[in-house]
Design an enzyme around this catalytic site. Structure first.
Site, PDB file in Angstrom:
ATOM      1  N   THR A 255       0.848  -1.199   0.000  1.00  0.00           N
ATOM      2  CA  THR A 255       0.000   0.000   0.000  1.00  0.00           C
ATOM      3  C   THR A 255       0.880   1.244   0.000  1.00  0.00           C
ATOM      4  O   THR A 255       0.652   2.179  -0.767  1.00  0.00           O
ATOM      5  CB  THR A 255      -0.942   0.006   1.223  1.00  0.00           C
ATOM      6  OG1 THR A 255      -1.819  -1.118   1.130  1.00  0.00           O
ATOM      7  CG2 THR A 255      -1.768   1.287   1.270  1.00  0.00           C
ATOM      8  N   HIS A 258       2.567   1.803  -3.346  1.00  0.00           N
ATOM      9  CA  HIS A 258       1.583   2.392  -4.263  1.00  0.00           C
ATOM     10  C   HIS A 258       1.411   3.891  -3.971  1.00  0.00           C
ATOM     11  O   HIS A 258       1.447   4.722  -4.892  1.00  0.00           O
ATOM     12  CB  HIS A 258       0.264   1.626  -4.075  1.00  0.00           C
ATOM     13  CG  HIS A 258      -0.914   2.148  -4.834  1.00  0.00           C
ATOM     14  ND1 HIS A 258      -1.391   1.518  -5.971  1.00  0.00           N
ATOM     15  CD2 HIS A 258      -1.736   3.198  -4.618  1.00  0.00           C
ATOM     16  CE1 HIS A 258      -2.456   2.183  -6.416  1.00  0.00           C
ATOM     17  NE2 HIS A 258      -2.688   3.200  -5.610  1.00  0.00           N
ATOM     18  N   GLU A 259       1.257   4.239  -2.702  1.00  0.00           N
ATOM     19  CA  GLU A 259       1.033   5.646  -2.355  1.00  0.00           C
ATOM     20  C   GLU A 259       2.278   6.492  -2.617  1.00  0.00           C
ATOM     21  O   GLU A 259       2.168   7.654  -2.992  1.00  0.00           O
ATOM     22  CB  GLU A 259       0.585   5.784  -0.890  1.00  0.00           C
ATOM     23  CG  GLU A 259      -0.719   5.070  -0.531  1.00  0.00           C
ATOM     24  CD  GLU A 259      -1.895   5.433  -1.425  1.00  0.00           C
ATOM     25  OE1 GLU A 259      -1.886   6.523  -2.021  1.00  0.00           O
ATOM     26  OE2 GLU A 259      -2.819   4.605  -1.545  1.00  0.00           O
ATOM     27  N   HIS A 268      -2.941   6.070 -11.408  1.00  0.00           N
ATOM     28  CA  HIS A 268      -3.304   4.656 -11.484  1.00  0.00           C
ATOM     29  C   HIS A 268      -3.073   4.154 -12.900  1.00  0.00           C
ATOM     30  O   HIS A 268      -3.205   4.902 -13.863  1.00  0.00           O
ATOM     31  CB  HIS A 268      -4.773   4.460 -11.078  1.00  0.00           C
ATOM     32  CG  HIS A 268      -4.982   4.610  -9.606  1.00  0.00           C
ATOM     33  ND1 HIS A 268      -6.024   5.324  -9.067  1.00  0.00           N
ATOM     34  CD2 HIS A 268      -4.264   4.135  -8.550  1.00  0.00           C
ATOM     35  CE1 HIS A 268      -5.946   5.275  -7.734  1.00  0.00           C
ATOM     36  NE2 HIS A 268      -4.893   4.570  -7.401  1.00  0.00           N
ATOM     37  N   TRP A 270      -4.701   2.409 -14.926  1.00  0.00           N
ATOM     38  CA  TRP A 270      -5.815   2.462 -15.878  1.00  0.00           C
ATOM     39  C   TRP A 270      -6.226   3.899 -16.186  1.00  0.00           C
ATOM     40  O   TRP A 270      -7.170   4.128 -16.938  1.00  0.00           O
ATOM     41  CB  TRP A 270      -7.013   1.683 -15.334  1.00  0.00           C
ATOM     42  CG  TRP A 270      -7.608   2.277 -14.081  1.00  0.00           C
ATOM     43  CD1 TRP A 270      -8.605   3.215 -14.010  1.00  0.00           C
ATOM     44  CD2 TRP A 270      -7.225   2.015 -12.729  1.00  0.00           C
ATOM     45  NE1 TRP A 270      -8.867   3.548 -12.703  1.00  0.00           N
ATOM     46  CE2 TRP A 270      -8.032   2.824 -11.887  1.00  0.00           C
ATOM     47  CE3 TRP A 270      -6.273   1.172 -12.130  1.00  0.00           C
ATOM     48  CZ2 TRP A 270      -7.910   2.807 -10.492  1.00  0.00           C
ATOM     49  CZ3 TRP A 270      -6.166   1.173 -10.746  1.00  0.00           C
ATOM     50  CH2 TRP A 270      -6.974   1.980  -9.953  1.00  0.00           C
ATOM     51  N   ASP A 284      -2.641   6.692 -18.194  1.00  0.00           N
ATOM     52  CA  ASP A 284      -1.872   7.084 -17.009  1.00  0.00           C
ATOM     53  C   ASP A 284      -0.745   8.057 -17.334  1.00  0.00           C
ATOM     54  O   ASP A 284       0.028   8.409 -16.455  1.00  0.00           O
ATOM     55  CB  ASP A 284      -1.322   5.845 -16.300  1.00  0.00           C
ATOM     56  CG  ASP A 284      -0.364   5.054 -17.169  1.00  0.00           C
ATOM     57  OD1 ASP A 284      -0.222   5.392 -18.371  1.00  0.00           O
ATOM     58  OD2 ASP A 284       0.238   4.092 -16.662  1.00  0.00           O
ATOM     59  N   THR A 289       3.195   1.584 -20.320  1.00  0.00           N
ATOM     60  CA  THR A 289       2.175   0.787 -19.630  1.00  0.00           C
ATOM     61  C   THR A 289       0.981   0.652 -20.567  1.00  0.00           C
ATOM     62  O   THR A 289       0.378   1.663 -20.937  1.00  0.00           O
ATOM     63  CB  THR A 289       1.731   1.481 -18.315  1.00  0.00           C
ATOM     64  OG1 THR A 289       1.320   2.816 -18.605  1.00  0.00           O
ATOM     65  CG2 THR A 289       2.850   1.502 -17.304  1.00  0.00           C
TER      66      THR A 289
HETATM   67 ZN    ZN Z   1      -3.934   4.761  -5.707  1.00  0.00          ZN
END
Ligand code: ZN
Length: 450
Positions: A255, A258-259, A268, A270, A284, A289
């Site tokens: 987590t 990611h942050e 993100h 997507w 993104d 990607t």
């Molecule tokens: Zn996020």
């Protein structure tokens, strides 16, 4: 974010053996927060668009420079950043993660995960089609040992809230203000500030974390004091025991990885459309990607999986910026890495963060923090073998290098005062921090090995 990240039958075998908090979990509130800002102030969309354009332009320039000046990678990370942890919990919440000692252990394990993933040293499987795209952010993180006022610190401050306190909604910025009952950030041009609390939400489910990039906080919110990372107290650190409480499939420290990606400008994977409203039109802002329509949430997809046409070889769902289980995350792409590193060049939002190596050291003349329980270390400097004299109630001794990495950890079972001999010759020459965990807190002292 309408799909929920829930404990399901898919992971029942794992859950049978481990203690998990099995409520519905939303992965991250960063997009929700940005969308709510735009909903309140439509002019914020233009600010967001200008910010995104600026980041992409700077990343493109840096990509060209890096291609023209390919240098040999050295062993040390290029960017070292001091972390300040601000923990705001009730005593009962703190006890849920093992009290002060449990908190401290999770912080240490979290920094190990950050340093592994942000140096591309993780060994998680990546489909061969993406193997050559795995990037190395070349960033290392450690606890700050000097406070903004020049005094010594272990880099973690804890505020115990009254028993009736539940937590902070993701929109409640009083978490970041001492005057409003929270904890102020430390000078955010020099420290990366992290808040650990119980993140509550009135919209159902549970939020694991959210982040504000420095420029986004300054430009869109008009408040640089909000920049930084917030992670729920049950979603940070790495599980080391089956009895520890964590949110389902959020027990490997990803987590915060990611942050941190968001903090260093990443979107993100997507795009930033709310989860459940997927489309292939948004992106993104990173070329390598592949496009994907929506988050992969509450699962570990099987490769290849494609949602948008021309998205060969398929979705890069093992990317840290998707929503898959912690165990299924494996990489930042090279394009994402360039985008993150562009925060450290002229015009970038984190340009001064890696320039504060002094913050990893204890200030000269300051040898312990505000504790009555003294420790003594002799000889100091030493050749790596020294004796610690300690008081009653000592539970554990941890020796960290100046990046906050654990060199040695010694549990103490007989909690009477005494002495112990410690050998860290193998760790090499340098400065180390001895952290003695007592029932009432941590006493730290620096030791020099020469
Ligand atoms: Zn996020």
């Amino acid at each position: 974010m309408k799909k929920l990240f829930a404990g399901t039958a898919l992971c029942s075998l794992l859950m049978a053996a481990t203690v998990v908090v099995a409520q519905d979990v939303k992965k991250c509130a960063t997009d929700e927060l940005i969308h709510s800002i735009i909903a309140k102030d439509p002019s914020a969309q233009a600010k967001l668009d200008a910010y995104e354009k600026d980041v992409q332009q700077r990343a493109a320039i840096l990509a060209t420079e890096q291609a023209n000046n390919a240098t040999q990678k050295t062993t040390a990370s290029k960017y070292s950043i001091a972390l300040a942890f601000h923990v705001v919990l009730t005593q009962a919440q703190l006890d849920q993660i093992g009290g002060t000692q449990g908190l401290y252990n999770r912080v240490v394990s979290q920094i190990e995960v950050l340093n592994t993933d942000f140096n591309a040293q993780n060994t998680d499987a990546i489909p061969s089609a993406f193997a050559s795209l795995k990037g190395n952010p070349d960033m290392s993180f450690g606890l700050a040992h000097t406070k903004p006022d020049g005094s010594g610190t272990i880099g973690i401050e804890i505020l115990i809230k009254p028993a009736g306190f539940t937590g902070y909604e993701q929109t409640d910025n009083s978490l970041k203000r001492t005057s409003a009952g929270g904890l102020d950030p430390w000078d955010n041009s020099r420290y990366l500030n992290i808040w650990i609390t119980n993140i509550t939400t009135s919209s159902g489910g549970e939020i694991l974390g959210y982040a504000y990039n420095p420029k986004l906080a300054s430009v869109m919110l008009g408040d640089p004091g909000l920049m930084g990372v917030v992670v729920d107290f049950l979603a940070f650190g790495k599980r080391s025991s089956v009895v520890q409480q964590f949110f389902v499939n959020a027990d490997k420290g990803r987590t915060m990885v990611h942050e941190f990606g968001h903090f260093f400008t990443l979107n993100h994977i997507w795009g930033n459309t709310s989860v459940g409203n997927g489309n292939c039109n948004d992106d993104d802002g990173v070329d390598d990607t592949p496009r994907q329509s929506d988050a992969n949430q509450s699962n570990c997809p099987t490769f290849p999986k494609a949602s948008c046409i021309n998205a060969n070889p398929g979705e890069m769902f093992m990317n840290y910026m998707d929503y898959v289980y912690d165990a299924c995350m494996a990489m930042f792409s090279k394009g994402q890495v360039t985008r993150m590193q562009s925060e450290f060049v002229t015009g970038g939002g984190s340009i001064n963060l890696p320039k504060n190596i002094n913050l990893f050291s204890w200030p000269s003349g300051v040898e312990n923090v505000s504790m009555t329980n003294e420790i003594d270390v002799v000889p100091n400097p030493s050749n790596g073998i020294f004796t610690i004299t300690y008081g009653n109630g000592l539970k554990q001794v941890t020796i960290n290098n100046m990046l906050g990495q654990v060199v040695k950890q010694i549990p103490v079972t007989n909690q009477q005062s005494g002495t112990m001999s410690v050998n860290i010759i193998d760790a090499g020459k340098g400065m180390y921090t001895i952290q003695c965990l007592y029932n009432e807190g941590i006493v730290s002292k620096k030791v020099i090995v020469q």
